[in-house]
Scaffold this motif. Structure first.
Motif, short mmCIF file in Angstrom:
data_model
loop_
_atom_site.label_atom_id
_atom_site.label_comp_id
_atom_site.label_asym_id
_atom_site.label_seq_id
_atom_site.Cartn_x
_atom_site.Cartn_y
_atom_site.Cartn_z
N GLN A 80 31.44 31.65 38.92
CA GLN A 80 30.73 31.92 40.17
C GLN A 80 30.87 33.37 40.58
O GLN A 80 29.92 33.98 41.04
N CYS A 81 32.07 33.95 40.42
CA CYS A 81 32.29 35.25 41.04
C CYS A 81 32.46 36.42 40.06
O CYS A 81 32.17 37.54 40.42
N ARG A 82 32.97 36.18 38.88
CA ARG A 82 33.26 37.23 37.88
C ARG A 82 34.33 38.22 38.31
O ARG A 82 34.44 39.29 37.73
N ASN A 83 35.11 37.91 39.34
CA ASN A 83 36.16 38.85 39.74
C ASN A 83 37.49 38.17 40.04
O ASN A 83 38.34 38.76 40.70
N ASP A 125 44.68 41.21 37.84
CA ASP A 125 45.17 40.45 38.98
C ASP A 125 44.05 39.53 39.47
O ASP A 125 42.89 39.93 39.54
N VAL A 126 44.41 38.30 39.78
CA VAL A 126 43.44 37.32 40.23
C VAL A 126 43.89 36.70 41.55
O VAL A 126 45.08 36.65 41.85
N MET A 127 42.94 36.24 42.33
CA MET A 127 43.23 35.58 43.60
C MET A 127 43.28 34.06 43.44
O MET A 127 43.95 33.38 44.19
N ASN A 140 49.98 28.82 31.32
CA ASN A 140 49.13 28.63 30.15
C ASN A 140 47.65 28.49 30.48
O ASN A 140 46.89 27.93 29.70
N GLU A 141 47.24 28.99 31.63
CA GLU A 141 45.82 29.06 31.98
C GLU A 141 45.44 30.51 32.22
O GLU A 141 46.28 31.32 32.61
N VAL A 142 44.18 30.82 31.97
CA VAL A 142 43.65 32.16 32.23
C VAL A 142 42.26 32.01 32.85
O VAL A 142 41.63 30.96 32.74
N LEU A 143 41.81 33.05 33.49
CA LEU A 143 40.44 33.11 33.99
C LEU A 143 39.64 33.94 33.00
O LEU A 143 39.96 35.10 32.74
N ALA A 144 38.61 33.35 32.43
CA ALA A 144 37.82 34.01 31.39
C ALA A 144 37.16 35.30 31.89
O ALA A 144 36.98 36.24 31.13
N CYS A 145 36.85 35.36 33.19
CA CYS A 145 36.15 36.55 33.72
C CYS A 145 37.06 37.76 33.80
O CYS A 145 36.58 38.89 33.80
N CYS A 146 38.37 37.54 33.87
CA CYS A 146 39.32 38.64 34.08
C CYS A 146 40.28 38.84 32.91
O CYS A 146 41.24 39.60 33.03
N SER A 147 40.05 38.15 31.81
CA SER A 147 40.97 38.21 30.67
C SER A 147 40.31 38.86 29.47
O SER A 147 39.22 38.46 29.05
#
Length: 99
Positions: A35-38, A57-59, A65-72
């Motif tokens: 949704q946000c890409r940030n 850094d993510v909010m 063992n999880e990541v956000l694809a948009c920030c990784s």
């Protein structure tokens, strides 16, 4: 390492160590939710089964063992898993051929 392999939900795609994971998956024809890409919404959250990433850094909440694809950005070959079936973008192959 510039070129690497990303295994996502059992499917192998080619990637690199320069771009965010979400962009690379889209270029490979996959459509992860986002949704946000940030890093604020967490919609692109996936499990990191193997490999390593540099994650900004993510909010959004990210469990171990999880990541956000948009920030990784991948640092090595990866194996990731989304909790849902990824849709495929039929235009991705055509767009890649034209670029």
């Amino acid at each position: 390492m510039s070129q690497l392999t990303i295994k996502v939900n059992g499917q192998t795609v080619h990637g690199n160590s320069r771009e965010p994971l979400l962009n690379q998956l889209e270029k490979a024809g996959l459509q992860p939710e986002f949704q946000c890409r940030n890093g604020m919404c967490g919609a692109c959250r996936c499990k990191l089964k193997a490999g390593a990433v540099n994650q900004d850094d993510v909010m959004a909440f990210v469990a171990p063992n999880e990541v956000l694809a948009c920030c990784s950005v991948p640092k090595s070959n990866l194996e990731i898993e989304f909790d849902y079936l990824l849709a495929e973008n039929p235009l991705a192959d055509q767009q890649a051929a034209n670029s």
